[in-house]
Enzyme design. Structure first.
Site, PDB file in Angstrom:
ATOM      1  N   HIS A  97      -9.267  -7.387  -2.269  1.00  0.00           N
ATOM      2  CA  HIS A  97      -9.273  -5.964  -2.623  1.00  0.00           C
ATOM      3  C   HIS A  97      -8.555  -5.708  -3.936  1.00  0.00           C
ATOM      4  O   HIS A  97      -7.722  -6.496  -4.369  1.00  0.00           O
ATOM      5  CB  HIS A  97      -8.703  -5.111  -1.488  1.00  0.00           C
ATOM      6  CG  HIS A  97      -7.251  -5.342  -1.220  1.00  0.00           C
ATOM      7  ND1 HIS A  97      -6.782  -6.402  -0.484  1.00  0.00           N
ATOM      8  CD2 HIS A  97      -6.154  -4.639  -1.598  1.00  0.00           C
ATOM      9  CE1 HIS A  97      -5.467  -6.346  -0.407  1.00  0.00           C
ATOM     10  NE2 HIS A  97      -5.049  -5.282  -1.082  1.00  0.00           N
ATOM     11  N   HIS A  99      -6.112  -4.327  -5.500  1.00  0.00           N
ATOM     12  CA  HIS A  99      -4.729  -3.908  -5.711  1.00  0.00           C
ATOM     13  C   HIS A  99      -4.059  -4.939  -6.616  1.00  0.00           C
ATOM     14  O   HIS A  99      -4.429  -6.108  -6.608  1.00  0.00           O
ATOM     15  CB  HIS A  99      -3.974  -3.802  -4.380  1.00  0.00           C
ATOM     16  CG  HIS A  99      -4.243  -2.509  -3.669  1.00  0.00           C
ATOM     17  ND1 HIS A  99      -4.057  -2.332  -2.323  1.00  0.00           N
ATOM     18  CD2 HIS A  99      -4.693  -1.316  -4.145  1.00  0.00           C
ATOM     19  CE1 HIS A  99      -4.373  -1.096  -1.990  1.00  0.00           C
ATOM     20  NE2 HIS A  99      -4.767  -0.461  -3.074  1.00  0.00           N
ATOM     21  N   ASP A 101      -1.467  -6.683  -6.648  1.00  0.00           N
ATOM     22  CA  ASP A 101      -0.875  -7.938  -6.164  1.00  0.00           C
ATOM     23  C   ASP A 101      -1.937  -8.982  -5.785  1.00  0.00           C
ATOM     24  O   ASP A 101      -1.602 -10.124  -5.474  1.00  0.00           O
ATOM     25  CB  ASP A 101       0.102  -7.692  -4.996  1.00  0.00           C
ATOM     26  CG  ASP A 101      -0.434  -6.788  -3.910  1.00  0.00           C
ATOM     27  OD1 ASP A 101      -1.481  -6.138  -4.121  1.00  0.00           O
ATOM     28  OD2 ASP A 101       0.194  -6.701  -2.842  1.00  0.00           O
ATOM     29  N   HIS A 102      -3.207  -8.595  -5.807  1.00  0.00           N
ATOM     30  CA  HIS A 102      -4.285  -9.552  -5.504  1.00  0.00           C
ATOM     31  C   HIS A 102      -5.324  -9.631  -6.621  1.00  0.00           C
ATOM     32  O   HIS A 102      -6.113 -10.580  -6.665  1.00  0.00           O
ATOM     33  CB  HIS A 102      -4.988  -9.172  -4.196  1.00  0.00           C
ATOM     34  CG  HIS A 102      -4.031  -8.937  -3.077  1.00  0.00           C
ATOM     35  ND1 HIS A 102      -3.392  -9.967  -2.420  1.00  0.00           N
ATOM     36  CD2 HIS A 102      -3.541  -7.785  -2.537  1.00  0.00           C
ATOM     37  CE1 HIS A 102      -2.568  -9.462  -1.509  1.00  0.00           C
ATOM     38  NE2 HIS A 102      -2.637  -8.144  -1.571  1.00  0.00           N
ATOM     39  N   HIS A 173      -8.292  -0.087   3.565  1.00  0.00           N
ATOM     40  CA  HIS A 173      -7.135  -0.435   2.717  1.00  0.00           C
ATOM     41  C   HIS A 173      -7.463  -0.155   1.241  1.00  0.00           C
ATOM     42  O   HIS A 173      -6.641   0.355   0.494  1.00  0.00           O
ATOM     43  CB  HIS A 173      -6.747  -1.889   2.944  1.00  0.00           C
ATOM     44  CG  HIS A 173      -5.483  -2.271   2.250  1.00  0.00           C
ATOM     45  ND1 HIS A 173      -4.234  -1.994   2.770  1.00  0.00           N
ATOM     46  CD2 HIS A 173      -5.261  -2.871   1.052  1.00  0.00           C
ATOM     47  CE1 HIS A 173      -3.307  -2.422   1.915  1.00  0.00           C
ATOM     48  NE2 HIS A 173      -3.911  -2.958   0.875  1.00  0.00           N
ATOM     49  N   TYR A 203      -0.054   5.391   3.507  1.00  0.00           N
ATOM     50  CA  TYR A 203      -1.302   6.093   3.199  1.00  0.00           C
ATOM     51  C   TYR A 203      -1.356   7.449   3.882  1.00  0.00           C
ATOM     52  O   TYR A 203      -0.880   7.619   5.010  1.00  0.00           O
ATOM     53  CB  TYR A 203      -2.515   5.281   3.676  1.00  0.00           C
ATOM     54  CG  TYR A 203      -2.886   4.088   2.814  1.00  0.00           C
ATOM     55  CD1 TYR A 203      -2.022   3.598   1.843  1.00  0.00           C
ATOM     56  CD2 TYR A 203      -4.109   3.454   3.000  1.00  0.00           C
ATOM     57  CE1 TYR A 203      -2.383   2.507   1.066  1.00  0.00           C
ATOM     58  CE2 TYR A 203      -4.473   2.360   2.229  1.00  0.00           C
ATOM     59  CZ  TYR A 203      -3.610   1.892   1.260  1.00  0.00           C
ATOM     60  OH  TYR A 203      -3.964   0.812   0.506  1.00  0.00           O
ATOM     61  N   HIS A 237      -2.232 -11.835   2.497  1.00  0.00           N
ATOM     62  CA  HIS A 237      -0.778 -12.027   2.554  1.00  0.00           C
ATOM     63  C   HIS A 237      -0.445 -13.119   3.564  1.00  0.00           C
ATOM     64  O   HIS A 237      -0.940 -13.095   4.703  1.00  0.00           O
ATOM     65  CB  HIS A 237      -0.072 -10.731   2.995  1.00  0.00           C
ATOM     66  CG  HIS A 237       0.061  -9.724   1.893  1.00  0.00           C
ATOM     67  ND1 HIS A 237       1.025  -9.786   0.920  1.00  0.00           N
ATOM     68  CD2 HIS A 237      -0.680  -8.626   1.599  1.00  0.00           C
ATOM     69  CE1 HIS A 237       0.894  -8.771   0.081  1.00  0.00           C
ATOM     70  NE2 HIS A 237      -0.141  -8.057   0.468  1.00  0.00           N
TER      71      HIS A 237
END
Ligand SMILES: [Zn+2]
Length: 289
Positions: A97, A99, A101-102, A173, A203, A237
Protein backbone atom coordinates in the site's frame (compact mmCIF):
# COMPACT_ATOMS: atom_id res chain seq x y z
CA UNK A 1 -3.32 -7.59 19.75
CA UNK A 2 -1.60 -4.96 21.93
CA UNK A 3 1.10 -4.61 19.31
CA UNK A 4 -1.46 -3.61 16.68
CA UNK A 5 -2.87 -0.90 18.92
CA UNK A 6 0.62 0.31 19.79
CA UNK A 7 1.56 0.32 16.15
CA UNK A 8 -1.54 2.37 15.36
CA UNK A 9 -0.70 4.87 18.07
CA UNK A 10 2.87 5.21 16.91
CA UNK A 11 1.61 5.78 13.39
CA UNK A 12 -0.50 8.78 14.38
CA UNK A 13 2.17 10.21 16.64
CA UNK A 14 4.62 10.60 13.76
CA UNK A 15 5.62 14.15 13.26
CA UNK A 16 7.74 14.27 10.13
CA UNK A 17 9.70 17.36 9.20
CA UNK A 18 8.61 19.35 6.17
CA UNK A 19 9.12 18.04 2.64
CA UNK A 20 9.20 14.30 2.13
CA UNK A 21 8.60 12.38 5.32
CA UNK A 22 11.83 11.12 6.81
CA UNK A 23 11.94 8.27 9.24
CA UNK A 24 11.57 9.69 12.74
CA UNK A 25 12.84 7.99 15.88
CA UNK A 26 9.89 5.61 16.10
CA UNK A 27 9.93 4.53 12.52
CA UNK A 28 13.71 4.31 12.51
CA UNK A 29 13.33 1.59 15.11
CA UNK A 30 11.38 -0.38 12.47
CA UNK A 31 14.15 0.22 9.99
CA UNK A 32 17.06 -1.55 11.68
CA UNK A 33 19.21 -3.60 9.34
CA UNK A 34 18.69 -7.37 9.59
CA UNK A 35 20.33 -10.27 7.80
CA UNK A 36 18.50 -11.20 4.58
CA UNK A 37 17.44 -14.84 4.24
CA UNK A 38 15.48 -17.31 2.16
CA UNK A 39 11.98 -17.69 3.61
CA UNK A 40 10.83 -20.65 1.53
CA UNK A 41 11.19 -21.81 -2.09
CA UNK A 42 12.18 -18.88 -4.32
CA UNK A 43 10.99 -16.29 -1.80
CA UNK A 44 13.51 -14.17 0.13
CA UNK A 45 13.36 -11.59 2.91
CA UNK A 46 15.29 -8.43 1.96
CA UNK A 47 13.64 -5.83 4.23
CA UNK A 48 14.47 -4.21 7.57
CA UNK A 49 13.66 -5.27 11.16
CA UNK A 50 9.92 -4.47 10.94
CA UNK A 51 9.39 -2.85 7.54
CA UNK A 52 9.18 -5.78 5.16
CA UNK A 53 10.40 -6.17 1.63
CA UNK A 54 10.29 -9.43 -0.32
CA UNK A 55 12.27 -10.66 -3.29
CA UNK A 56 10.72 -13.31 -5.54
CA UNK A 57 13.46 -14.85 -7.64
CA UNK A 58 12.88 -16.26 -11.13
CA UNK A 59 15.19 -17.33 -13.98
CA UNK A 60 13.99 -14.30 -16.01
CA UNK A 61 14.58 -11.65 -13.35
CA UNK A 62 13.00 -10.85 -10.04
CA UNK A 63 9.92 -9.29 -8.48
CA UNK A 64 10.29 -6.97 -5.50
CA UNK A 65 7.36 -6.39 -3.15
CA UNK A 66 7.53 -3.09 -1.18
CA UNK A 67 10.37 -0.59 -0.90
CA UNK A 68 10.19 0.41 2.75
CA UNK A 69 11.08 4.00 3.62
CA UNK A 70 13.34 5.85 1.26
CA UNK A 71 15.98 5.13 3.93
CA UNK A 72 15.37 1.37 3.56
CA UNK A 73 16.51 1.29 -0.07
CA UNK A 74 20.27 1.03 0.64
CA UNK A 75 19.52 -1.91 2.97
CA UNK A 76 17.44 -3.64 0.30
CA UNK A 77 20.23 -3.04 -2.19
CA UNK A 78 22.79 -4.56 0.17
CA UNK A 79 20.52 -7.44 1.18
CA UNK A 80 19.90 -8.47 -2.42
CA UNK A 81 23.65 -8.41 -3.13
CA UNK A 82 24.40 -10.35 0.05
CA UNK A 83 22.05 -13.11 -1.11
CA UNK A 84 24.00 -13.31 -4.36
CA UNK A 85 21.40 -11.64 -6.59
CA UNK A 86 21.55 -8.39 -8.58
CA UNK A 87 19.33 -5.38 -8.00
CA UNK A 88 19.47 -4.70 -11.75
CA UNK A 89 17.69 -8.02 -12.28
CA UNK A 90 14.55 -6.73 -10.52
CA UNK A 91 12.11 -6.39 -13.43
CA UNK A 92 8.85 -5.77 -11.58
CA UNK A 93 8.02 -3.66 -8.54
CA UNK A 94 4.77 -4.31 -6.70
CA UNK A 95 3.46 -2.93 -3.40
CA UNK A 96 1.22 -3.58 -0.43
CA UNK A 97 0.00 0.00 0.00
CA UNK A 98 0.95 3.58 -0.76
CA UNK A 99 2.18 4.76 2.64
CA UNK A 100 5.65 6.25 3.07
CA UNK A 101 6.94 3.39 5.22
CA UNK A 102 6.28 0.87 2.41
CA UNK A 103 6.35 3.01 -0.74
CA UNK A 104 8.76 5.84 0.15
CA UNK A 105 11.61 4.16 -1.72
CA UNK A 106 9.69 3.05 -4.84
CA UNK A 107 10.73 6.07 -6.96
CA UNK A 108 14.38 5.49 -6.11
CA UNK A 109 14.13 1.74 -6.72
CA UNK A 110 12.48 2.35 -10.07
CA UNK A 111 15.37 4.61 -11.05
CA UNK A 112 17.97 2.11 -9.83
CA UNK A 113 16.42 -0.93 -11.52
CA UNK A 114 14.40 0.37 -14.48
CA UNK A 115 11.71 -2.08 -13.31
CA UNK A 116 8.02 -1.69 -14.15
CA UNK A 117 5.78 -0.63 -11.27
CA UNK A 118 2.46 -2.49 -11.10
CA UNK A 119 -0.19 -1.39 -8.64
CA UNK A 120 -3.92 -0.94 -8.04
CA UNK A 121 -5.72 2.06 -9.50
CA UNK A 122 -6.35 3.78 -6.17
CA UNK A 123 -2.79 3.21 -4.97
CA UNK A 124 -1.44 4.41 -8.33
CA UNK A 125 -3.17 7.76 -7.66
CA UNK A 126 -1.75 8.00 -4.13
CA UNK A 127 1.74 7.00 -5.37
CA UNK A 128 1.57 9.61 -8.15
CA UNK A 129 0.62 12.19 -5.51
CA UNK A 130 3.58 11.13 -3.36
CA UNK A 131 1.25 10.14 -0.52
CA UNK A 132 -0.43 13.57 -0.41
CA UNK A 133 -4.17 13.95 0.09
CA UNK A 134 -4.33 10.63 1.93
CA UNK A 135 -7.91 10.22 3.24
CA UNK A 136 -6.62 9.87 6.81
CA UNK A 137 -3.17 11.47 6.92
CA UNK A 138 -3.69 14.35 4.48
CA UNK A 139 -0.26 15.62 3.37
CA UNK A 140 1.53 14.51 6.51
CA UNK A 141 3.53 11.58 5.18
CA UNK A 142 4.61 12.73 1.75
CA UNK A 143 7.25 10.81 -0.22
CA UNK A 144 8.77 11.05 -3.68
CA UNK A 145 5.97 10.58 -6.25
CA UNK A 146 6.23 7.61 -8.59
CA UNK A 147 4.26 6.62 -11.68
CA UNK A 148 2.71 3.20 -12.21
CA UNK A 149 3.37 1.34 -15.48
CA UNK A 150 0.49 -1.10 -15.14
CA UNK A 151 -2.81 -0.77 -13.26
CA UNK A 152 -4.06 -3.93 -11.57
CA UNK A 153 -7.64 -4.95 -10.92
CA UNK A 154 -8.78 -7.49 -8.35
CA UNK A 155 -7.57 -10.95 -9.41
CA UNK A 156 -5.06 -9.66 -11.98
CA UNK A 157 -1.93 -11.75 -12.40
CA UNK A 158 1.66 -10.62 -12.52
CA UNK A 159 3.79 -13.23 -14.30
CA UNK A 160 7.57 -13.52 -14.63
CA UNK A 161 9.83 -16.50 -15.27
CA UNK A 162 7.24 -19.15 -14.39
CA UNK A 163 6.05 -17.32 -11.25
CA UNK A 164 2.48 -16.05 -11.00
CA UNK A 165 1.48 -13.55 -8.35
CA UNK A 166 -2.18 -12.63 -7.90
CA UNK A 167 -3.28 -9.17 -6.74
CA UNK A 168 -6.32 -9.13 -4.45
CA UNK A 169 -7.70 -5.70 -3.69
CA UNK A 170 -8.22 -5.34 0.05
CA UNK A 171 -9.14 -1.65 0.49
CA UNK A 172 -9.49 0.10 3.84
CA UNK A 173 -6.01 0.84 5.18
CA UNK A 174 -5.56 2.64 1.85
CA UNK A 175 -8.17 2.66 -0.92
CA UNK A 176 -5.79 0.60 -3.05
CA UNK A 177 -4.38 -1.64 -0.29
CA UNK A 178 -3.38 -4.91 -1.96
CA UNK A 179 -2.92 -8.47 -0.73
CA UNK A 180 -0.65 -10.64 -2.86
CA UNK A 181 -0.85 -14.40 -3.20
CA UNK A 182 1.42 -16.94 -4.84
CA UNK A 183 2.47 -20.55 -4.45
CA UNK A 184 5.95 -21.81 -3.65
CA UNK A 185 7.44 -25.26 -3.92
CA UNK A 186 9.51 -26.79 -1.19
CA UNK A 187 8.90 -30.51 -1.04
CA UNK A 188 5.27 -29.68 -1.79
CA UNK A 189 3.25 -26.68 -2.89
CA UNK A 190 2.40 -24.02 -0.34
CA UNK A 191 -0.03 -21.11 -0.62
CA UNK A 192 1.62 -17.84 0.33
CA UNK A 193 -0.41 -14.80 1.43
CA UNK A 194 1.23 -11.39 1.71
CA UNK A 195 -1.66 -9.87 3.67
CA UNK A 196 -2.30 -6.18 3.14
CA UNK A 197 -2.50 -3.98 6.24
CA UNK A 198 -5.73 -4.37 8.21
CA UNK A 199 -5.09 -1.77 10.91
CA UNK A 200 -6.83 1.62 11.09
CA UNK A 201 -4.29 3.74 12.99
CA UNK A 202 -6.10 6.83 14.26
CA UNK A 203 -8.47 6.66 11.26
CA UNK A 204 -11.79 8.46 11.16
CA UNK A 205 -14.19 5.60 10.49
CA UNK A 206 -17.52 7.38 10.91
CA UNK A 207 -18.51 10.14 8.45
CA UNK A 208 -15.09 10.25 6.83
CA UNK A 209 -15.86 12.58 3.93
CA UNK A 210 -12.54 11.70 2.26
CA UNK A 211 -13.46 8.00 2.35
CA UNK A 212 -17.22 7.53 2.88
CA UNK A 213 -17.14 3.75 2.27
CA UNK A 214 -14.25 3.06 4.59
CA UNK A 215 -16.09 0.75 7.04
CA UNK A 216 -17.79 -1.27 4.29
CA UNK A 217 -14.43 -1.65 2.53
CA UNK A 218 -12.68 -2.94 5.66
CA UNK A 219 -15.50 -5.41 6.28
CA UNK A 220 -15.35 -6.76 2.74
CA UNK A 221 -11.58 -6.94 3.03
CA UNK A 222 -11.77 -9.06 6.19
CA UNK A 223 -14.22 -11.42 4.44
CA UNK A 224 -11.96 -11.74 1.42
CA UNK A 225 -8.83 -12.31 3.54
CA UNK A 226 -10.60 -15.02 5.53
CA UNK A 227 -11.47 -16.82 2.30
CA UNK A 228 -7.85 -17.11 1.10
CA UNK A 229 -6.04 -20.41 1.57
CA UNK A 230 -2.86 -19.60 3.50
CA UNK A 231 0.07 -21.79 4.49
CA UNK A 232 2.83 -19.18 4.53
CA UNK A 233 1.70 -15.98 6.24
CA UNK A 234 3.56 -12.73 5.48
CA UNK A 235 2.65 -9.04 5.75
CA UNK A 236 4.08 -5.49 5.39
CA UNK A 237 5.06 -5.23 9.10
CA UNK A 238 7.14 -7.91 10.78
CA UNK A 239 5.20 -7.69 14.05
CA UNK A 240 1.99 -8.76 12.20
CA UNK A 241 3.46 -12.26 11.73
CA UNK A 242 6.30 -12.54 14.29
CA UNK A 243 9.06 -12.05 11.77
CA UNK A 244 11.85 -11.87 14.36
CA UNK A 245 11.07 -15.07 16.23
CA UNK A 246 10.21 -17.02 13.08
CA UNK A 247 13.43 -16.01 11.35
CA UNK A 248 15.41 -17.14 14.43
CA UNK A 249 13.68 -20.54 14.34
CA UNK A 250 14.40 -20.84 10.64
CA UNK A 251 18.06 -19.97 11.20
CA UNK A 252 18.28 -22.67 13.88
CA UNK A 253 16.97 -25.16 11.35
CA UNK A 254 13.73 -25.84 13.24
CA UNK A 255 11.32 -28.01 11.21
CA UNK A 256 8.75 -27.45 9.90
CA UNK A 257 9.58 -24.01 8.54
CA UNK A 258 8.20 -21.52 11.10
CA UNK A 259 6.77 -19.30 8.35
CA UNK A 260 4.26 -22.06 7.54
CA UNK A 261 1.64 -20.75 9.93
CA UNK A 262 -1.98 -20.87 8.81
CA UNK A 263 -3.04 -20.60 12.45
CA UNK A 264 -1.08 -17.36 12.85
CA UNK A 265 -2.83 -15.97 9.77
CA UNK A 266 -6.29 -16.77 11.16
CA UNK A 267 -5.34 -15.30 14.53
CA UNK A 268 -4.04 -12.10 12.91
CA UNK A 269 -7.32 -11.66 11.04
CA UNK A 270 -9.39 -12.38 14.14
CA UNK A 271 -7.39 -9.91 16.24
CA UNK A 272 -7.31 -7.06 13.75
CA UNK A 273 -10.97 -7.52 12.82
CA UNK A 274 -11.98 -7.42 16.50
CA UNK A 275 -9.82 -4.30 17.03
CA UNK A 276 -11.40 -2.70 13.98
CA UNK A 277 -15.00 -3.43 15.04
CA UNK A 278 -14.24 -2.20 18.55
CA UNK A 279 -12.95 1.07 17.12
CA UNK A 280 -16.03 1.44 14.88
CA UNK A 281 -18.18 0.92 17.98
CA UNK A 282 -16.14 3.42 20.01
CA UNK A 283 -16.41 6.09 17.32
CA UNK A 284 -20.16 5.42 16.85
CA UNK A 285 -20.75 5.79 20.59
CA UNK A 286 -18.79 9.02 20.61
CA UNK A 287 -21.06 10.32 17.87
CA UNK A 288 -24.13 9.58 20.01
CA UNK A 289 -22.78 11.40 23.09
ZN1 LIG B 1 0.21 1.97 6.24
Amino acid sequence: MKTFILLGLLCVLFCPISGYAQADETSRSWNQPVKPFRIIGNLYYVGASDICSYLIVTPNGHILLDSGFVETVPQIQQNIAQLGFRLEDVKILINSHAHYDHAGGLAMLKRLTGAKLMTSEADAALLAAGGKDDPNFGDRFAFEPVTADRILKDGDKVKLGGVTMVARLTPGHTKGNTTWTMTVNEGKRYNVVFAGSTTAPGYKLINNRHYPNIVADYRRTFQLLKSLPCDVFLAPHGNFFELTSKSKLLEQGTKPNAFIDSKGYKQFLEDTEAAFEKEVQRQSNQKLN
